[in-house]
Design a protein around this motif. Structure first.
Motif, PDB file in Angstrom:
ATOM      1  N   ASP A  81     -48.589 -67.040   6.752  1.00  0.00           N
ATOM      2  CA  ASP A  81     -48.827 -65.940   7.690  1.00  0.00           C
ATOM      3  C   ASP A  81     -49.427 -64.694   7.019  1.00  0.00           C
ATOM      4  OD1 ASP A  81     -47.803 -67.492   9.705  1.00  0.00           O
ATOM      5  OD2 ASP A  81     -45.774 -66.675   9.555  1.00  0.00           O
ATOM      6  N   SER A  82     -49.645 -64.746   5.703  1.00  0.00           N
ATOM      7  CA  SER A  82     -50.154 -63.570   4.986  1.00  0.00           C
ATOM      8  C   SER A  82     -51.681 -63.522   5.026  1.00  0.00           C
ATOM      9  CB  SER A  82     -49.655 -63.579   3.544  1.00  0.00           C
ATOM     10  OG  SER A  82     -50.196 -64.688   2.843  1.00  0.00           O
ATOM     11  N   THR A  83     -52.270 -62.544   4.366  1.00  0.00           N
ATOM     12  CA  THR A  83     -53.724 -62.361   4.382  1.00  0.00           C
ATOM     13  C   THR A  83     -54.414 -63.413   3.517  1.00  0.00           C
ATOM     14  OG1 THR A  83     -53.701 -60.908   2.459  1.00  0.00           O
ATOM     15  CG2 THR A  83     -53.376 -59.875   4.623  1.00  0.00           C
ATOM     16  N   PRO A  84     -55.704 -63.678   3.764  1.00  0.00           N
ATOM     17  CA  PRO A  84     -56.445 -64.660   2.951  1.00  0.00           C
ATOM     18  C   PRO A  84     -56.407 -64.339   1.462  1.00  0.00           C
ATOM     19  CG  PRO A  84     -57.695 -64.111   4.920  1.00  0.00           C
ATOM     20  CD  PRO A  84     -56.527 -63.189   4.900  1.00  0.00           C
ATOM     21  N   LEU A  85     -56.492 -63.056   1.097  1.00  0.00           N
ATOM     22  CA  LEU A  85     -56.467 -62.686  -0.316  1.00  0.00           C
ATOM     23  C   LEU A  85     -55.119 -63.037  -0.950  1.00  0.00           C
ATOM     24  CD1 LEU A  85     -57.637 -61.341  -2.834  1.00  0.00           C
ATOM     25  CD2 LEU A  85     -56.828 -59.126  -1.942  1.00  0.00           C
ATOM     26  N   LYS A  86     -54.025 -62.704  -0.247  1.00  0.00           N
ATOM     27  CA  LYS A  86     -52.698 -63.008  -0.782  1.00  0.00           C
ATOM     28  C   LYS A  86     -52.490 -64.517  -0.911  1.00  0.00           C
ATOM     29  CE  LYS A  86     -50.296 -58.822   0.779  1.00  0.00           C
ATOM     30  NZ  LYS A  86     -49.234 -58.285   1.674  1.00  0.00           N
ATOM     31  N   LYS A  87     -52.976 -65.268   0.072  1.00  0.00           N
ATOM     32  CA  LYS A  87     -52.848 -66.729  -0.003  1.00  0.00           C
ATOM     33  C   LYS A  87     -53.635 -67.279  -1.188  1.00  0.00           C
ATOM     34  CE  LYS A  87     -53.805 -67.786   4.387  1.00  0.00           C
ATOM     35  NZ  LYS A  87     -53.988 -68.643   5.589  1.00  0.00           N
ATOM     36  N   TRP A  88     -54.818 -66.713  -1.413  1.00  0.00           N
ATOM     37  CA  TRP A  88     -55.644 -67.185  -2.536  1.00  0.00           C
ATOM     38  C   TRP A  88     -54.959 -66.885  -3.868  1.00  0.00           C
ATOM     39  CZ3 TRP A  88     -58.158 -64.609  -6.577  1.00  0.00           C
ATOM     40  CH2 TRP A  88     -59.052 -65.398  -7.316  1.00  0.00           C
ATOM     41  N   LEU A  89     -54.425 -65.671  -4.016  1.00  0.00           N
ATOM     42  CA  LEU A  89     -53.722 -65.298  -5.241  1.00  0.00           C
ATOM     43  C   LEU A  89     -52.495 -66.174  -5.459  1.00  0.00           C
ATOM     44  CD1 LEU A  89     -53.898 -61.391  -4.990  1.00  0.00           C
ATOM     45  CD2 LEU A  89     -55.025 -62.827  -6.718  1.00  0.00           C
ATOM     46  N   TYR A  90     -51.767 -66.420  -4.368  1.00  0.00           N
ATOM     47  CA  TYR A  90     -50.575 -67.271  -4.450  1.00  0.00           C
ATOM     48  C   TYR A  90     -50.959 -68.664  -4.945  1.00  0.00           C
ATOM     49  CZ  TYR A  90     -46.628 -70.126  -2.818  1.00  0.00           C
ATOM     50  OH  TYR A  90     -45.584 -71.013  -2.734  1.00  0.00           O
ATOM     51  N   LEU A 138     -49.559 -62.079 -15.633  1.00  0.00           N
ATOM     52  CA  LEU A 138     -50.181 -61.469 -14.458  1.00  0.00           C
ATOM     53  C   LEU A 138     -49.597 -62.053 -13.177  1.00  0.00           C
ATOM     54  CD1 LEU A 138     -52.262 -59.489 -13.402  1.00  0.00           C
ATOM     55  CD2 LEU A 138     -54.003 -61.287 -13.557  1.00  0.00           C
ATOM     56  N   GLY A 139     -49.319 -63.366 -13.208  1.00  0.00           N
ATOM     57  CA  GLY A 139     -48.698 -64.017 -12.050  1.00  0.00           C
ATOM     58  C   GLY A 139     -47.321 -63.461 -11.769  1.00  0.00           C
ATOM     59  N   GLU A 140     -46.574 -63.154 -12.812  1.00  0.00           N
ATOM     60  CA  GLU A 140     -45.241 -62.562 -12.663  1.00  0.00           C
ATOM     61  C   GLU A 140     -45.336 -61.191 -11.996  1.00  0.00           C
ATOM     62  OE1 GLU A 140     -41.243 -62.398 -12.675  1.00  0.00           O
ATOM     63  OE2 GLU A 140     -42.351 -64.105 -13.487  1.00  0.00           O
ATOM     64  N   LEU A 141     -46.347 -60.431 -12.372  1.00  0.00           N
ATOM     65  CA  LEU A 141     -46.530 -59.088 -11.826  1.00  0.00           C
ATOM     66  C   LEU A 141     -47.002 -59.113 -10.374  1.00  0.00           C
ATOM     67  CD1 LEU A 141     -46.652 -55.988 -12.442  1.00  0.00           C
ATOM     68  CD2 LEU A 141     -49.050 -56.348 -13.058  1.00  0.00           C
ATOM     69  N   VAL A 142     -47.925 -60.007 -10.062  1.00  0.00           N
ATOM     70  CA  VAL A 142     -48.585 -59.993  -8.752  1.00  0.00           C
ATOM     71  C   VAL A 142     -47.874 -60.857  -7.709  1.00  0.00           C
ATOM     72  CG1 VAL A 142     -50.741 -60.541  -7.552  1.00  0.00           C
ATOM     73  CG2 VAL A 142     -50.816 -59.522  -9.820  1.00  0.00           C
ATOM     74  N   ILE A 143     -47.362 -62.036  -8.124  1.00  0.00           N
ATOM     75  CA  ILE A 143     -46.818 -63.004  -7.159  1.00  0.00           C
ATOM     76  C   ILE A 143     -45.340 -63.298  -7.386  1.00  0.00           C
ATOM     77  CG2 ILE A 143     -46.985 -65.388  -6.320  1.00  0.00           C
ATOM     78  CD1 ILE A 143     -49.270 -63.646  -5.363  1.00  0.00           C
ATOM     79  N   PHE A 144     -44.993 -63.784  -8.576  1.00  0.00           N
ATOM     80  CA  PHE A 144     -43.640 -64.305  -8.800  1.00  0.00           C
ATOM     81  C   PHE A 144     -42.571 -63.221  -8.680  1.00  0.00           C
ATOM     82  CE2 PHE A 144     -46.273 -66.968 -11.912  1.00  0.00           C
ATOM     83  CZ  PHE A 144     -46.699 -67.810 -10.902  1.00  0.00           C
ATOM     84  N   GLY A 145     -42.808 -62.082  -9.317  1.00  0.00           N
ATOM     85  CA  GLY A 145     -41.839 -60.986  -9.262  1.00  0.00           C
ATOM     86  C   GLY A 145     -41.557 -60.521  -7.843  1.00  0.00           C
ATOM     87  N   PRO A 146     -42.600 -60.220  -7.040  1.00  0.00           N
ATOM     88  CA  PRO A 146     -42.358 -59.795  -5.652  1.00  0.00           C
ATOM     89  C   PRO A 146     -41.622 -60.839  -4.809  1.00  0.00           C
ATOM     90  CG  PRO A 146     -44.568 -59.190  -6.324  1.00  0.00           C
ATOM     91  CD  PRO A 146     -44.005 -60.024  -7.440  1.00  0.00           C
ATOM     92  N   ILE A 147     -41.944 -62.131  -5.008  1.00  0.00           N
ATOM     93  CA  ILE A 147     -41.243 -63.172  -4.247  1.00  0.00           C
ATOM     94  C   ILE A 147     -39.766 -63.189  -4.621  1.00  0.00           C
ATOM     95  CG2 ILE A 147     -40.957 -65.676  -3.977  1.00  0.00           C
ATOM     96  CD1 ILE A 147     -43.986 -65.957  -4.078  1.00  0.00           C
TER      97      ILE A 147
END
Length: 642
Positions: A304-313, A343-352
């Motif tokens: 349900d998130s934005t295309p950019l967030k899905k791509w980064l994920y 970078l993944g920890e900062l952008v994706i993993f940490g927030p999740i």
């Protein structure tokens, strides 16, 4: 005042004491430190170790004044609540049996507990649980004294044995004030070999059997788990698992008191995920289904998130998954994955992890049954060091666990320090430890079958790898043969089917038959969301279960499992049932273990239709409503060939 660190280092986890004496020591050394936090009306209410001891003493004094003694049992009904936990400790303080039941236990299940022992006292969470106990009285099974925690709705009840927690506390406090020596006598009354809790086996093959675990059993198990790296002093935990399950008492009260945890109690079962985020515990144990549900929620939110967030994920998660699989296979991690990780920890993993309360998690466990490989690898890739956990009710919950740095997908780890494991000639896993119980309550024959020269027959089939890792195949009693003599364990195949998020339960068939088949219960939430995304309409569970697209979805899951099975044991047919297996209908236990004899009897028409070559069968199934009334549901079920 002595420091926490000093307290931790000077106490060496000797089991020859009691939870009560440790609680008293915690109150003396750590009196103002928070022991329990309960979310009530949106606000976290705190109880210190000193307050916890005082409330437990007052409860014990009050119960004793009402005639509760060493041969009595206290039935505990409800969800996790501080006062219910303290009531259980108070029963153990008096040498009695604290007997928790599942909050959704049926009257017949409760009646079985009452008939099992000298049960005159109940501690109920609220009006719903009080009504359940009073209804038993109308049916001829009376509990004399009922203490309730939540007064809402109970003001005008006239039952002579009904008493509020506040009044019990007042009566107990009055006794403690009037009898100066009572406090000391209560703290010293319980003995290491005395009862700490009275829990029950799952009851897959009959009525649940009573298991009395002593203070020594519980504390030995806690000590073994501590030395094995399961937890440390001062952990923060979320107490949400059913109190009737041995793991909850062993962790929340056993380890919680012994290692002075901060015990956080959610407002309701429905708010567990929200409260988990607020608590952000350092220790968290959940069944595979709970980890699966959280993963499904993460995936749904990403969809349900934005295309950019899905791509980064996708970019960072795929990289992390690749790295984790390389690690599990003993291969070096590629340079690209190493560079992407921070970078993944900062952008994706940490927030999740922050969104789901996993940020401070040091000890993450799954147990009860096998967890899906994809789910397991996902959390490890996310940065949650998820590990397998293995134990039995009869062994105070702690037998084996995986070391954080030595995780394998197919094992449950090595035996804990203080636990011996051997494999019997018939392939049964046997366990010996000070945490093993002394026998089933008033069941001499069952005790003789379970214990042999100090060794516990776990009932599980498995083997030891050369380096000591335990592989659990399934229940020994479920080892069966096809008509062609092929040996298989239904539970092993069922667990792998449940690795699919779309399958909630499965019952594999094939004993004395030419081929294997399976009856499947879909996961309503996961399949419902899947259907919604694809614009597939449905009216009910029964309607959704027979949808052609859903049947294709289930077929894919069955085919994935068939890919790892030998040809003689591949599943040839499946049926998607029109209702879930329900503990109220006696089809599964409260911990969702199959009662095969009930299922095979109740779904006999489906089984016969499968093996007689029919394409469909009309099935009428019994269902039990929350009120206890029994109804039925009828549906034509499609029999699918794989």
């Amino acid at each position: 005042m002595q420091s926490t660190e000093k307290h931790s280092s000077t106490w060496d986890l000797q089991p020859d004491t009691t939870l009560i004496r440790i609680l008293a020591r915690n109150a003396e050394v750590l009196g103002n430190r928070v022991a329990m936090r309960e979310k009530h009306l949106g606000i976290w209410q705190e109880t210190t170790w000193a307050q916890m001891l005082e409330a437990t003493l007052a409860c014990a004094a009050g119960l004793q004044g009402m005639g509760f003694g060493s041969e009595d049992a206290l039935l505990v009904l409800g969800d996790n609540r501080p006062n219910l936990y303290m009531g259980m400790l108070a029963a153990g303080m008096l040498g009695g049996y604290a007997m928790p039941a599942y909050p959704d236990a049926t009257p017949d299940e409760i009646r079985h507990f009452i008939q099992e022992t000298h049960l005159r006292f109940a501690l109920a969470e609220d009006q719903e649980q009080v009504d359940k106990v009073l209804d038993l009285g109308e049916a001829g099974t009376t509990i004399e004294h009922i203490v309730y925690d939540e007064p809402r709705g109970l003001t005008h009840y006239q039952h002579p044995g009904l008493l509020s927690w506040e009044k019990l506390q007042a009566q107990g406090a009055q006794r403690l004030s009037a009898e100066p020596d009572l406090r000391r006598r209560l703290i010293e009354n319980a003995t290491p070999q005395g009862p700490a809790v009275f829990v029950h086996s799952s009851g897959t093959t009959g009525k649940p059997k009573g298991v009395v675990l002593s203070h020594r059993n519980i504390l030995t198990g806690v000590g073994n788990a501590f030395r094995g790296g399961a937890f440390d002093f001062g952990e923060s935990v979320l107490a949400y698992l059913p109190m009737a399950w041995v793991g909850d008492f062993a962790i929340t009260m056993g380890a919680g008191v012994a290692l002075h945890f901060t015990i956080n109690i959610p407002e309701r079962q429905e708010t567990v995920l929200h409260d988990l985020r607020e608590v952000a515990p350092s220790f968290y144990l959940a069944a595979p289904r709970s980890w699966d549900n959280m993963l499904t929620t993460i995936q749904v939110r990403m969809e349900d998130s934005t295309p950019l967030k899905k791509w980064l994920y996708d970019v960072f998660m795929n990289s992390a998954l690749k790295a984790e699989r390389q690690k599990l296979e003993g291969k070096p991690i590629a340079l690209k994955e190493k560079l992407l990780r921070p970078l993944g920890e900062l952008v994706i993993f940490g927030p999740i992890k922050d969104q789901f309360g996993l940020t401070h998690l040091k000890h993450a466990f799954t147990g009860g049954e096998a967890i899906g490989e994809d789910t397991f690898v996902f959390y490890r890739a996310l940065g949650v060091q998820l590990r397998q956990f293995y134990g039995q009710t009869e062994n105070s919950a702690f037998t084996a666990l995986q070391d954080a740095q030595e995780v394998r997908l197919h094992t449950v780890g090595k035996p804990l320090p203080g636990v011996e494991v051997k494999i019997a000639d018939n392939g049964e896993i046997m366990v010996r430890s000070g945490s093993v119980f002394s026998g089933y309550y008033k069941l001499e024959k069952a005790t003789q079958e379970a214990l042999e020269n100090g060794w516990l027959h776990t009932g599980d089939a498995g083997y030891l790898e050369p380096d000591g890792h335990i592989v659990v195949l399934g229940r020994l009693s479920e080892v069966v043969y096809t008509a062609k003599g092929e040996r298989f364990i239904p539970n092993y195949i069922e667990n792998r089917l449940k690795f699919s998020p779309y399958i909630k339960d499965a019952a594999v068939l094939g004993k004395d038959r030419d081929s294997l088949a399976v009856m499947v219960c879909i996961d309503m939430e996961a399949v419902g969301h899947w259907a919604e995304v694809r614009g597939i309409s449905y009216m009910s569970y029964a309607d959704l279960s027979q949808n052609p697209e859903v049947l294709k979805l289930i077929a894919q899951a069955v085919q994935r499992v068939n890919a790892i099975l030998p040809d003689a044991l591949k599943l040839r047919h499946f049926v998607s049932l029109h209702k879930e297996f329900d503990p109220d209908d006696g089809e599964v236990t409260r911990t969702r273990k199959l009662r095969r004899n009930v299922i095979e009897q109740r779904y006999a028409p489906v089984i016969e239709a499968i093996y007689s070559g029919q394409k469909s069968v009309t099935m009428k199934a019994q269902i039990t409503y929350e009120t206890g009334e029994v109804g039925s549901i009828e549906r034509e079920l499609s029999i699918q060939e794989v």
